[in-house]
Motif scaffolding. Structure first.
Motif, PDB file in Angstrom:
ATOM      1  N   ALA A  74       0.698  -1.207  -0.157  1.00  0.00           N
ATOM      2  CA  ALA A  74       0.157   0.117   0.172  1.00  0.00           C
ATOM      3  C   ALA A  74       0.694   1.058  -0.138  1.00  0.00           C
ATOM      4  CB  ALA A  74      -1.011   0.114   1.445  1.00  0.00           C
ATOM      5  N   LEU A  77       2.538   2.071  -3.643  1.00  0.00           N
ATOM      6  CA  LEU A  77       0.860   2.686  -4.779  1.00  0.00           C
ATOM      7  C   LEU A  77       0.909   3.798  -3.960  1.00  0.00           C
ATOM      8  CD1 LEU A  77      -2.228   0.115  -3.984  1.00  0.00           C
ATOM      9  CD2 LEU A  77      -0.752   0.333  -5.773  1.00  0.00           C
ATOM     10  N   MET A  78       1.258   4.365  -2.295  1.00  0.00           N
ATOM     11  CA  MET A  78       0.973   6.431  -2.249  1.00  0.00           C
ATOM     12  C   MET A  78       2.483   5.975  -2.984  1.00  0.00           C
ATOM     13  SD  MET A  78       0.768   5.560   1.667  1.00  0.00           S
ATOM     14  CE  MET A  78      -0.690   5.087   3.071  1.00  0.00           C
ATOM     15  N   ASP A  81       1.588   7.119  -6.390  1.00  0.00           N
ATOM     16  CA  ASP A  81       0.034   8.056  -6.741  1.00  0.00           C
ATOM     17  C   ASP A  81       0.443   9.209  -7.796  1.00  0.00           C
ATOM     18  OD1 ASP A  81      -2.303   8.025  -4.620  1.00  0.00           O
ATOM     19  OD2 ASP A  81      -2.134   9.882  -6.127  1.00  0.00           O
ATOM     20  N   PRO A  82      -0.700   8.999  -8.939  1.00  0.00           N
ATOM     21  CA  PRO A  82      -0.653   9.680 -10.091  1.00  0.00           C
ATOM     22  C   PRO A  82      -1.056  11.224  -9.500  1.00  0.00           C
ATOM     23  CG  PRO A  82      -2.276   7.793 -10.215  1.00  0.00           C
ATOM     24  CD  PRO A  82      -1.525   7.871  -9.200  1.00  0.00           C
ATOM     25  N   ALA A  83      -2.379  11.590  -8.899  1.00  0.00           N
ATOM     26  CA  ALA A  83      -2.479  12.572  -8.484  1.00  0.00           C
ATOM     27  C   ALA A  83      -1.821  13.334  -7.492  1.00  0.00           C
ATOM     28  CB  ALA A  83      -4.278  12.132  -7.393  1.00  0.00           C
ATOM     29  N   TYR A 109      -2.507  15.905   1.839  1.00  0.00           N
ATOM     30  CA  TYR A 109      -2.853  14.382   2.044  1.00  0.00           C
ATOM     31  C   TYR A 109      -3.148  13.994   3.438  1.00  0.00           C
ATOM     32  CZ  TYR A 109      -3.546  13.923  -3.250  1.00  0.00           C
ATOM     33  OH  TYR A 109      -3.854  13.910  -4.116  1.00  0.00           O
ATOM     34  N   LEU A 127       2.207   7.072   5.642  1.00  0.00           N
ATOM     35  CA  LEU A 127       2.668   8.254   4.312  1.00  0.00           C
ATOM     36  C   LEU A 127       3.456   8.681   4.842  1.00  0.00           C
ATOM     37  CD1 LEU A 127       1.068   9.425   2.352  1.00  0.00           C
ATOM     38  CD2 LEU A 127       0.152  11.326   4.321  1.00  0.00           C
TER      39      LEU A 127
ATOM     40  N   ALA B  16      -7.527  -0.288   3.368  1.00  0.00           N
ATOM     41  CA  ALA B  16      -6.383  -1.534   3.564  1.00  0.00           C
ATOM     42  C   ALA B  16      -6.716  -2.023   2.160  1.00  0.00           C
ATOM     43  CB  ALA B  16      -6.880  -2.861   5.105  1.00  0.00           C
ATOM     44  N   ALA B  20      -6.431  -1.213  -1.573  1.00  0.00           N
ATOM     45  CA  ALA B  20      -5.121  -1.139  -2.703  1.00  0.00           C
ATOM     46  C   ALA B  20      -5.297  -2.047  -4.481  1.00  0.00           C
ATOM     47  CB  ALA B  20      -3.708  -2.175  -1.799  1.00  0.00           C
ATOM     48  N   VAL B  23      -7.804   0.108  -6.420  1.00  0.00           N
ATOM     49  CA  VAL B  23      -6.437   1.315  -7.098  1.00  0.00           C
ATOM     50  C   VAL B  23      -5.566   0.536  -8.231  1.00  0.00           C
ATOM     51  CG1 VAL B  23      -4.969   2.850  -7.097  1.00  0.00           C
ATOM     52  CG2 VAL B  23      -6.211   2.785  -5.205  1.00  0.00           C
ATOM     53  N   GLU B  24      -5.154  -0.828  -7.513  1.00  0.00           N
ATOM     54  CA  GLU B  24      -4.555  -1.302  -8.248  1.00  0.00           C
ATOM     55  C   GLU B  24      -5.159  -2.091  -9.904  1.00  0.00           C
ATOM     56  OE1 GLU B  24      -2.863  -4.541  -6.757  1.00  0.00           O
ATOM     57  OE2 GLU B  24      -0.738  -3.405  -5.690  1.00  0.00           O
ATOM     58  N   PRO B  44     -10.108  11.075  -8.418  1.00  0.00           N
ATOM     59  CA  PRO B  44      -9.112   9.460  -9.255  1.00  0.00           C
ATOM     60  C   PRO B  44      -9.721   8.521  -8.452  1.00  0.00           C
ATOM     61  CG  PRO B  44      -7.894  11.110  -8.977  1.00  0.00           C
ATOM     62  CD  PRO B  44      -9.442  11.814  -8.009  1.00  0.00           C
ATOM     63  N   LYS B  46      -7.634   5.970  -9.271  1.00  0.00           N
ATOM     64  CA  LYS B  46      -6.374   5.085  -9.749  1.00  0.00           C
ATOM     65  C   LYS B  46      -5.011   5.861  -8.789  1.00  0.00           C
ATOM     66  CE  LYS B  46      -6.227   5.096 -14.483  1.00  0.00           C
ATOM     67  NZ  LYS B  46      -6.426   5.103 -16.320  1.00  0.00           N
ATOM     68  N   SER B  47      -5.864   6.641  -7.296  1.00  0.00           N
ATOM     69  CA  SER B  47      -4.900   7.586  -6.294  1.00  0.00           C
ATOM     70  C   SER B  47      -5.160   7.401  -5.514  1.00  0.00           C
ATOM     71  CB  SER B  47      -5.096   9.115  -6.920  1.00  0.00           C
ATOM     72  OG  SER B  47      -4.363   9.215  -4.950  1.00  0.00           O
ATOM     73  N   ILE B  48      -4.907   6.242  -4.789  1.00  0.00           N
ATOM     74  CA  ILE B  48      -4.704   5.419  -3.278  1.00  0.00           C
ATOM     75  C   ILE B  48      -5.153   6.428  -2.492  1.00  0.00           C
ATOM     76  CG2 ILE B  48      -2.040   5.315  -2.750  1.00  0.00           C
ATOM     77  CD1 ILE B  48      -4.609   2.049  -2.260  1.00  0.00           C
ATOM     78  N   LEU B  49      -4.244   7.826  -2.525  1.00  0.00           N
ATOM     79  CA  LEU B  49      -4.784   8.949  -1.611  1.00  0.00           C
ATOM     80  C   LEU B  49      -5.836   9.060  -1.695  1.00  0.00           C
ATOM     81  CD1 LEU B  49      -0.856  10.273  -1.753  1.00  0.00           C
ATOM     82  CD2 LEU B  49      -1.927   8.853   0.076  1.00  0.00           C
ATOM     83  N   ALA B  50      -6.322   9.506  -2.911  1.00  0.00           N
ATOM     84  CA  ALA B  50      -7.528   9.865  -2.674  1.00  0.00           C
ATOM     85  C   ALA B  50      -8.577   9.306  -1.959  1.00  0.00           C
ATOM     86  CB  ALA B  50      -7.921  10.221  -3.941  1.00  0.00           C
TER      87      ALA B  50
END
Lengths: 560, 85
Positions: A74, A77-78, A81-83, A109, A127, B16, B20, B23-24, B44, B46-50
């Motif tokens: 995870a 992925l952060m 992150d594209p954003a 974020y 994060l 969790a 993930a 988003v993947e 979006p 594709k953004s884990i944070l969003a």
């Protein structure tokens, strides 16, 4: 710069290798940090640092496996992150340096997650870790966390947390040195379980720079910087002689003059049995049963419990197996045993037996399963309750155990009040087992989890020894066995002192058994008594250790 | 553009592991993918944070929008993840 550093040796053995530091703090880039003018090149730097971080996190996850891998995946992925990347590109376009842009974009974020529910607030640490890793790469400073190395190294840190060690490769670490911590700290327990040398409470650890060759003696607590080859060879020879002497002593634990001191293993579940048997454990002195109960929504079934207990009992036919009943509380919360209220100070809260008195059906189910598990085996099952304070606690537990058909029910001595009144507690308890880690924490009023209090987290504190002596004396008068199952039993010199204080059995992590067996075999019971009397008379921990060691001549050939 | 409303049955919501995986899976889509909580602002996917920032819990309704030729297949996969675990 001094070439000799000293700390507290908490896990014996000698290690030699280059130092690598575990770093945690990454400097924040200044608020007005700007790039030279080529925004596109600066953004490419940021993107490369993000991708490198993602790949590093993924690789670490693959090595760690399990739950750690999910967290690290995870985090990767952060980093990708594209954003986030778009936001960073925008900030770099406005002139911010790559490090500053990453820091600012992630702060947005961070604020969003911190403001959401409890679960997301906990992800803020993940994060922050990702941010520190990316920023460290951009600033050219060490990436926080366990260092990456292809060669074996000495790990130097302020202190180690369980999260740090989840991804540690034990094959690459030759020794541990920490600035904080004591014999009961996480570092000490980890090092002993891995059989690696460790020195904690090393005040000058911060002066060690990456790459400096270090010679670490985990038995004496001495650390040498940049030693010459002869010194390294001599230290290794001493360690080898010590290991050979330890390996050369076998059989049940006893003093040089034949006084038996059974040596038992502390285990957390059936998985620890092979190491216990390989190191000659005569039984189990502490079977922590929490593993059956943690990380699940419901209590384990009767059948599940019986099977887990029977596996351990069956491994020691004719031997003693001491099972500790469930020790849960605010520090080890269970989904099905919720603490009644938030506790600002969990160590002093409703834990251990206190929690079982609130949920008696859980204890009853465990005791019933234990009695049934013992029925088909030849082991001598003994059951003990943790966190017992007074006579009322003992009587309540003894009644519950008796009702379930447990014949031998004892208590742990961890609370100073219990140690001081052991003569009364012995009336209803079949045996005592002194938990020196918690007894030290409560006697010195020093939380085990607080690194800065390492000096007080030492079972050599004469105040702690005094309470051990009081407990052992009361047990002897009442004709009750009195063991020690804390980390104190794993210290070979202290093991002799405990024997001299009247302790009747010693239980420890399996890796410590051979050296403790060898130390006892080289000391008479009378020498142990004299060492104990000297330690009790000492004014502090260092004096106690020195005076005790002076009275145990036989330990010289163990290099202690 | 294809849209689907899904009630999240995953026990831990879109947090969790499900977050993930979500988003993947979204990242594999060729076009734009967004997700909104109920009638809130789409973010979006594709953004884990969003996605984590939406704080979607078990029982919440989400609205997924997908652009591109593979839209229906992507929607199927995302709905499956939101309902598993």
């Amino acid at each position: 710069m001094v070439d000799k550093l000293s700390g507290v040796g908490v896990s014996s053995g000698v290690g030699y290798g280059p130092a690598l530091r575990l770093t945690r703090d990454v400097p924040a880039p200044p608020a007005d940090d700007r790039h030279g003018g080529d925004a596109e090149a600066e953004y490419r730097r940021a993107a490369a640092a993000m991708e490198d971080t993602a790949q590093d996190l993924t690789a670490r996850g693959e090595r760690a496996g399990g739950q750690a891998q999910e967290v690290l995946a995870a985090q990767a992925l952060m980093a990708r992150d594209p954003a986030l990347a778009d936001d960073i590109r925008k900030r770099v376009g406005e002139g911010a340096s790559a490090a500053r842009a990453v820091s600012e974009a992630m702060a947005v974020y961070r604020q969003m997650l911190a403001g959401a529910g409890d679960y997301l607030a906990a992800r803020v640490a993940d994060l922050d870790d990702v941010r520190d890793r990316i920023v460290a790469r951009l600033l050219g400073v060490p990436v926080p966390g366990i260092p990456e190395s292809a060669e074996p190294y000495v790990l130097v840190a302020a202190d180690l947390a369980p999260a740090d060690t989840a991804v540690l490769d034990p094959d690459l670490v030759v020794a541990f040195i920490t600035r904080e911590g004591g014999p009961t700290s996480h570092t000490a327990i980890l090092a002993r379980s891995l059989g690696l040398p460790a020195v904690v409470a090393c005040a000058d650890a911060d002066t060690i720079t990456d790459g400096t060759p270090l010679l670490v003696d985990g038995a004496t607590g001495r650390v040498l910087r940049d030693p010459d080859p002869d010194t390294v060879a001599t230290a290794r020879a001493t360690a080898d002689a010590r290991a050979a002497a330890a390996a050369g002593t076998s059989g049940p634990g006893r003093t040089a003059d034949g006084h038996p001191v059974p040596l038992l293993a502390n285990i957390g579940g059936p998985a620890d049995l092979p190491a216990a048997l390989a190191n000659g454990a005569e039984g189990v002195g502490l079977y922590r049963t929490e593993f059956l109960f943690l990380d699940r929504a419901d209590a384990p079934t009767h059948e599940e419990q019986v099977a887990a207990y029977r596996e351990v009992l069956a491994a020691f036919p004719g031997g003693k197996v001491v099972v500790r009943t469930l020790d849960s509380g605010a520090d080890k919360p269970l989904a099905f045993l919720p603490p009644p209220a938030p506790e600002p100070n969990p160590a002093l809260g409703e834990r251990g037996l206190r929690m079982m008195r609130r949920f008696p059906a859980t204890l009853e189910a465990q005791l019933t399963a234990l009695a049934e598990a013992a029925a088909g085996t030849e082991a001598d099952l003994q059951v003990m309750a943790p966190m017992v304070t007074d006579v009322e606690d003992v009587e309540w537990f003894a009644a519950a155990a008796g009702k379930a058909g447990i014949e031998n029910a004892g208590i742990m001595i961890e609370v100073p009040a219990a140690a001081l009144r052991a003569r009364h507690l012995a009336e209803s308890a079949d045996f005592f087992s002194i938990g020196t880690n918690d007894l030290t924490q409560y006697t010195c009023a020093a939380d085990r989890e607080i690194g800065g209090l390492g000096r007080f987290q030492d079972p050599w504190q004469p105040g702690v020894l005094e309470l051990v002596a009081a407990t052992a004396t009361a047990a002897e008068a009442a004709g009750r066995p009195c063991g020690v199952c804390g980390e104190a039993a794993a210290d070979p010199v202290l093991a002799c002192v405990l024997t001299g204080l009247g302790v009747t059995s010693l239980s420890m992590g399996a890796a410590a058994l051979p050296l403790v067996r060898a130390a006892l075999a080289r000391s008479t019971r009378e020498q142990c008594r004299q060492a104990a009397a000297a330690a009790l008379a000492a004014r502090g921990t260092d004096e106690a250790k020195r005076l005790a060691r002076e009275r145990l001549d036989g330990l010289a050939d163990l290099g202690l | 553009m294809a849209e689907r409303r899904v009630t999240v049955e995953s026990e831990v919501g879109l947090h969790a592991r499900p977050a993930a995986l979500f988003v993947e899976a979204a990242s594999k889509a060729a076009g734009t993918v967004t997700v909104a909580k109920g009638d809130g602002t789409p973010v979006p996917a594709k953004s884990i944070l969003a996605v984590m920032g939406l704080d979607v819990r078990n029982g919440d309704e989400i609205v997924i929008n997908v652009d591109g030729d593979d839209a229906e297949a992507v929607l199927d996969r995302l709905a499956e993840i939101a309902n598993a675990g």
